[in-house]
Design a protein around this motif. Structure first.
Motif, mmCIF file in Angstrom:
data_model
loop_
_atom_site.group_PDB
_atom_site.id
_atom_site.type_symbol
_atom_site.label_atom_id
_atom_site.label_comp_id
_atom_site.label_asym_id
_atom_site.label_seq_id
_atom_site.Cartn_x
_atom_site.Cartn_y
_atom_site.Cartn_z
ATOM 1 N N HIS A 145 0.870 -1.121 -0.244
ATOM 2 C CA HIS A 145 0.009 0.069 -0.028
ATOM 3 C C HIS A 145 0.650 1.424 0.146
ATOM 4 O O HIS A 145 2.067 1.284 0.478
ATOM 5 N N VAL A 168 2.073 4.908 1.196
ATOM 6 C CA VAL A 168 2.336 5.750 2.317
ATOM 7 C C VAL A 168 2.318 7.306 2.065
ATOM 8 O O VAL A 168 2.866 7.706 1.016
ATOM 9 N N ARG A 169 1.779 7.972 2.824
ATOM 10 C CA ARG A 169 1.420 9.593 2.863
ATOM 11 C C ARG A 169 2.312 10.141 3.855
ATOM 12 O O ARG A 169 2.448 9.885 5.048
ATOM 13 N N TYR A 170 2.648 11.506 3.264
ATOM 14 C CA TYR A 170 3.222 12.549 4.336
ATOM 15 C C TYR A 170 2.712 13.880 3.802
ATOM 16 O O TYR A 170 2.234 13.897 2.705
ATOM 17 N N GLU A 194 1.803 10.837 -1.779
ATOM 18 C CA GLU A 194 1.536 9.448 -1.666
ATOM 19 C C GLU A 194 2.383 8.744 -2.396
ATOM 20 O O GLU A 194 2.514 8.782 -3.674
ATOM 21 N N ASP A 235 8.155 9.402 9.349
ATOM 22 C CA ASP A 235 7.397 8.204 9.442
ATOM 23 C C ASP A 235 7.301 7.340 8.183
ATOM 24 O O ASP A 235 7.101 6.016 8.511
ATOM 25 N N VAL A 236 7.095 7.923 7.239
ATOM 26 C CA VAL A 236 7.509 7.074 5.674
ATOM 27 C C VAL A 236 8.438 6.371 5.590
ATOM 28 O O VAL A 236 8.476 5.103 5.463
ATOM 29 N N ALA A 263 8.197 3.350 7.975
ATOM 30 C CA ALA A 263 7.471 2.285 7.462
ATOM 31 C C ALA A 263 8.009 1.576 6.389
ATOM 32 O O ALA A 263 7.893 0.320 6.164
ATOM 33 N N GLU A 282 8.692 -2.496 6.462
ATOM 34 C CA GLU A 282 8.255 -3.266 5.280
ATOM 35 C C GLU A 282 9.461 -4.028 4.809
ATOM 36 O O GLU A 282 9.187 -5.369 4.372
#
Length: 157
Positions: A75, A77-79, A98, A144-145, A148, A152
């Motif tokens: 999926h 990820v956004r900031y 995104e 944070d991105v 993640a 992952e």
């Protein structure tokens, strides 16, 4: 601000044979030491993986034949951009990005990396880093991105 969309973006976590990942310092943010992985906008009609590989080649000189795509995040990820950057990037059209991330294994040699491949270049310096160190190198609003992405892909690097 909430009515603005997110800019579609694709990025590559480029891992070498030693389990370290590529990070480069942005020319336009050299004074704050902003590092990042290769990433950029997805053109209209462009496939996401093709965009990621195009950005990788433009920003690093690393072409698709020098990498194996190992995985893709399931999926995006956004900031969100910080308030002081609203209206300054992308013509004020987007509130943030995104991002769709891919993990790629680098099959080449360090000499194959050319951060001046694109005119103008986006980066002024690059290095291989431990994946866990990436979030500490990135600008705060993207941390944070990057956390993640590391979570992952860590087991696959």
């Amino acid at each position: 601000m909430s009515e603005r969309n997110y800019r579609p973006c694709a990025g590559v976590m480029l891992a070498n044979r030693q389990g370290r990942v590529f990070a480069a310092q942005r020319i336009d943010s050299k004074d704050i030491g902003a590092w990042q992985m290769p990433q950029g906008g997805i053109d209209p009609g462009e496939e996401i993986q093709a965009a990621a590989l195009r950005e990788l080649a433009e920003e690093t000189g690393v072409t698709a034949d020098l990498v194996d795509i190992i995985a893709a995040m399931p999926h995006p990820v956004r900031y969100d951009l910080p308030e002081e950057l609203h209206g300054k990037l992308w013509g004020g059209k987007y509130r943030g990005q995104e991002q769709h991330w891919f993990l790629a294994r680098f099959k080449g040699e360090d000499a194959d990396i050319d951060i001046n491949a694109h005119d103008p270049p986006e980066f002024c310096e690059w290095k291989w880093v431990d994946p866990e160190d990436l979030p500490g190198l990135i600008v705060s609003f993207k941390r944070d991105v990057y956390r993640a992405v590391v979570r992952e892909f860590r087991e696959l690097i």
